[in-house]
Design a protein around this motif. Structure first.
Motif, short mmCIF file in Angstrom:
data_model
loop_
_atom_site.label_atom_id
_atom_site.label_comp_id
_atom_site.label_asym_id
_atom_site.label_seq_id
_atom_site.Cartn_x
_atom_site.Cartn_y
_atom_site.Cartn_z
N UNK A 33 27.93 38.95 10.90
CA UNK A 33 27.96 40.34 11.61
C UNK A 33 26.73 40.67 12.23
N UNK A 34 26.92 41.61 13.17
CA UNK A 34 25.63 41.96 14.00
C UNK A 34 25.74 43.39 14.26
N UNK A 35 24.40 44.10 14.21
CA UNK A 35 24.34 45.38 14.41
C UNK A 35 23.48 45.67 15.55
N UNK A 36 23.90 46.17 16.70
CA UNK A 36 22.99 46.73 17.70
C UNK A 36 22.05 47.97 17.32
N UNK A 37 20.87 48.01 17.10
CA UNK A 37 20.18 49.14 16.85
C UNK A 37 19.18 49.49 17.66
N UNK A 38 19.11 50.92 18.09
CA UNK A 38 18.27 51.19 19.10
C UNK A 38 18.43 52.84 19.16
N UNK A 39 17.24 53.28 19.94
CA UNK A 39 17.39 54.64 20.04
C UNK A 39 18.36 55.21 21.22
N UNK A 40 18.61 56.34 21.63
CA UNK A 40 19.42 56.71 22.37
C UNK A 40 18.92 56.28 23.67
N UNK A 41 19.90 55.85 24.59
CA UNK A 41 19.67 55.33 25.95
C UNK A 41 19.03 53.92 25.88
N UNK A 42 19.16 53.32 24.79
CA UNK A 42 18.23 51.89 24.67
C UNK A 42 19.17 50.75 25.19
N UNK A 43 20.76 50.84 25.66
CA UNK A 43 21.26 50.17 25.91
C UNK A 43 22.63 49.43 25.08
N UNK A 44 22.60 49.99 23.86
CA UNK A 44 23.64 49.32 22.94
C UNK A 44 24.87 49.42 23.45
N UNK A 45 25.20 50.70 23.86
CA UNK A 45 26.86 50.78 24.51
C UNK A 45 26.94 49.82 25.72
N UNK A 46 25.89 49.79 26.56
CA UNK A 46 26.09 48.94 27.71
C UNK A 46 26.20 47.44 27.49
N UNK A 47 25.63 47.05 26.39
CA UNK A 47 25.58 45.50 25.96
C UNK A 47 27.02 45.22 25.43
N UNK A 48 27.55 46.41 24.65
CA UNK A 48 28.95 46.09 24.06
C UNK A 48 29.99 46.15 25.22
N UNK A 49 29.80 47.15 26.22
CA UNK A 49 30.87 47.23 27.27
C UNK A 49 30.82 46.07 27.92
N UNK A 50 29.62 45.46 28.37
CA UNK A 50 29.36 44.17 29.18
C UNK A 50 30.23 43.01 28.50
N UNK A 51 29.96 43.04 27.15
CA UNK A 51 30.67 41.76 26.52
C UNK A 51 32.11 42.03 26.35
N UNK A 52 32.72 43.11 26.37
CA UNK A 52 34.25 43.50 26.56
C UNK A 52 34.66 43.37 27.62
N UNK A 53 33.92 43.66 28.69
CA UNK A 53 34.54 43.28 30.21
C UNK A 53 34.66 41.71 30.36
N UNK A 54 33.41 41.14 29.83
CA UNK A 54 33.52 39.56 29.98
C UNK A 54 34.79 39.14 29.31
N UNK A 55 34.99 39.50 27.74
CA UNK A 55 36.00 39.14 27.23
C UNK A 55 37.29 39.35 27.90
#
Length: 64
Positions: A33-55
């Motif tokens: 399991x993996x968690x993306x941890x970071x402050x607001x605006x650090x890119x967590x959602x951007x990473x998730x969306x990029x992976x989902x677009x690729x999938x």
């Protein structure tokens, strides 16, 4: 050692001139399991969306 289910190397995402993610790299092995941890605006959602677009692109290529 098991092969990774997901292997990301040097993922970078920009919105115009604004770089949102720079050189993110990680592996996910089966059962992990993996968690993306970071402050607001650090890119967590951007990473998730990029992976989902690729999938989604991989799935469309597989179905076609």
């Amino acid at each position: 050692m098991q092969a990774p289910l997901v292997q990301v190397r040097e993922l970078s995402v920009a919105h115009g001139a604004q770089v949102a993610v720079h050189s993110a790299s990680f592996d996910m092995l089966p059962g992990e399991r993996m968690a993306l941890i970071g402050g607001s605006g650090s890119g967590k959602t951007t990473i998730a969306r990029a992976l989902l677009r690729h999938l989604a692109m991989l799935m469309m290529a597989f179905v076609s």
